[in-house]
Design a protein around this motif. Structure first.
Motif, mmCIF file in Angstrom:
data_model
loop_
_atom_site.group_PDB
_atom_site.id
_atom_site.type_symbol
_atom_site.label_atom_id
_atom_site.label_comp_id
_atom_site.label_asym_id
_atom_site.label_seq_id
_atom_site.Cartn_x
_atom_site.Cartn_y
_atom_site.Cartn_z
ATOM 1 N N LEU A 197 98.863 4.971 106.229
ATOM 2 C CA LEU A 197 99.865 5.813 105.271
ATOM 3 C C LEU A 197 101.125 5.044 105.148
ATOM 4 O O LEU A 197 101.686 5.020 103.893
ATOM 5 C CB LEU A 197 100.002 7.293 105.924
ATOM 6 N N GLU A 233 99.818 12.624 102.154
ATOM 7 C CA GLU A 233 98.374 12.722 102.413
ATOM 8 C C GLU A 233 98.117 14.040 101.803
ATOM 9 O O GLU A 233 98.648 15.152 102.626
ATOM 10 C CB GLU A 233 97.990 12.476 103.774
ATOM 11 N N GLY A 243 92.497 14.555 102.149
ATOM 12 C CA GLY A 243 92.420 13.192 102.629
ATOM 13 C C GLY A 243 92.660 12.073 101.383
ATOM 14 O O GLY A 243 92.886 10.935 101.694
ATOM 15 N N VAL A 284 95.461 10.460 98.881
ATOM 16 C CA VAL A 284 97.000 9.944 99.059
ATOM 17 C C VAL A 284 97.705 9.777 97.466
ATOM 18 O O VAL A 284 96.900 9.043 96.750
ATOM 19 C CB VAL A 284 96.810 8.478 99.740
#
Ligand code: THU
Length: 165
Positions: free
Chosen positions: A6, A31, A35, A37
Motif C-alpha cells: 500500500l 484501501e 480490498g 485501492v
C-alpha cells in the motif's frame, strides 16, 4: 495486501503530484473495505486555494466511484527537489546517510526524509467516511519505516456525521 504494498502505491501516486509552487509532492493510497485501492496525489493551482491534497484526491475518487467503506490509507510526502539528490547519491554510492535502513535500490527510491501527517482538512474528510476507532493512517518514509495511527488519535473529539444525522 501487505502494508508495504500500500505504501508503494502511495509512492507511485506521489510521482504524479502536480506541485509547481510548493515542490512538496504527496501521495496517498486508500484501501477500501473490499480490498480495492484508490490512489491520489496533490494537485496545485496558480490561484493556490483550489489546491487539493493527495488524501482528498484519493477519497473523492473512491466516493465518486461508489466506495464509502475504508480500511486504511498510506501517506507519503516530501520536497520533490530532494528526490533528485537521493537518486543521484544512490547512483554514486548505492547508499545514502538518510537511507541506512534501505537494503535495496528500490527501497532507496521509495523513500522520503520525513513522515507527512495529513492536514486538518483531510482529517475532517476522513471523519466523514471512516470509523475513527478502526480507520488506520500509515505515515511512511520508506517501504519499511512507517507509523500506524487510528483516526481517533489524529482527530480526537471530532465533529462528524453522528452529530447531525
Ligand atoms: N499536502 C497534501 O497533499 N496533503 C497533506 O496532508 C499536507 C499537504 C499538499 C498540499 C500542497 O500541495 C503541498 O502539500 C504543500 O502544502
Amino acid at each position: 495486501m501487505q502494508e508495504s504494498e500500500l505504501i508503494k502505491l502511495a509512492y507511485e501516486a506521489r510521482q504524479r503530484a502536480y506541485v509547481p509552487y510548493s515542490h512538496f509532492g504527496v501521495g496517498a493510497a486508500l484501501e477500501t473495505a473490499d480490498g480495492r485501492v484508490f490512489s491520489g496525489c496533490n494537485i496545485e493551482n496558480a490561484s493556490y486555494t483550489p489546491t487539493v491534497c493527495a488524501e482528498r484526491t484519493a477519497i473523492f475518487k473512491a466516493v465518486s466511484e461508489g466506495c464509502r467503506q475504508f480500511r486504511r490509507i498510506a501517506i507519503v510526502g516530501g520536497c520533490v527537489k530532494t528526490d533528485a539528490q537521493a537518486y543521484s547519491s544512490v547512483d554514486r554510492t548505492g547508499r545514502d546517510d538518510r537511507r541506512q535502513a534501505a537494503d535495496t535500490m528500490e527501497e532507496s527510491i521509495f523513500s522520503t526524509p520525513d513522515y507527512c501527517p495529513p492536514c486538518g482538512v483531510c482529517r475532517q474528510v476522513m471523519a466523514e467516511f471512516c470509523d475513527p476507532k478502526t480507520f488506520e493512517i500509515l505515515l511512511a518514509r520508506s517501504l519499511r519505516d512507517y507509523k500506524v495511527y487510528r483516526l481517533e488519535e489524529l482527530l480526537p473529539l471530532n465533529f462528524g456525521p453522528g452529530d447531525l444525522l
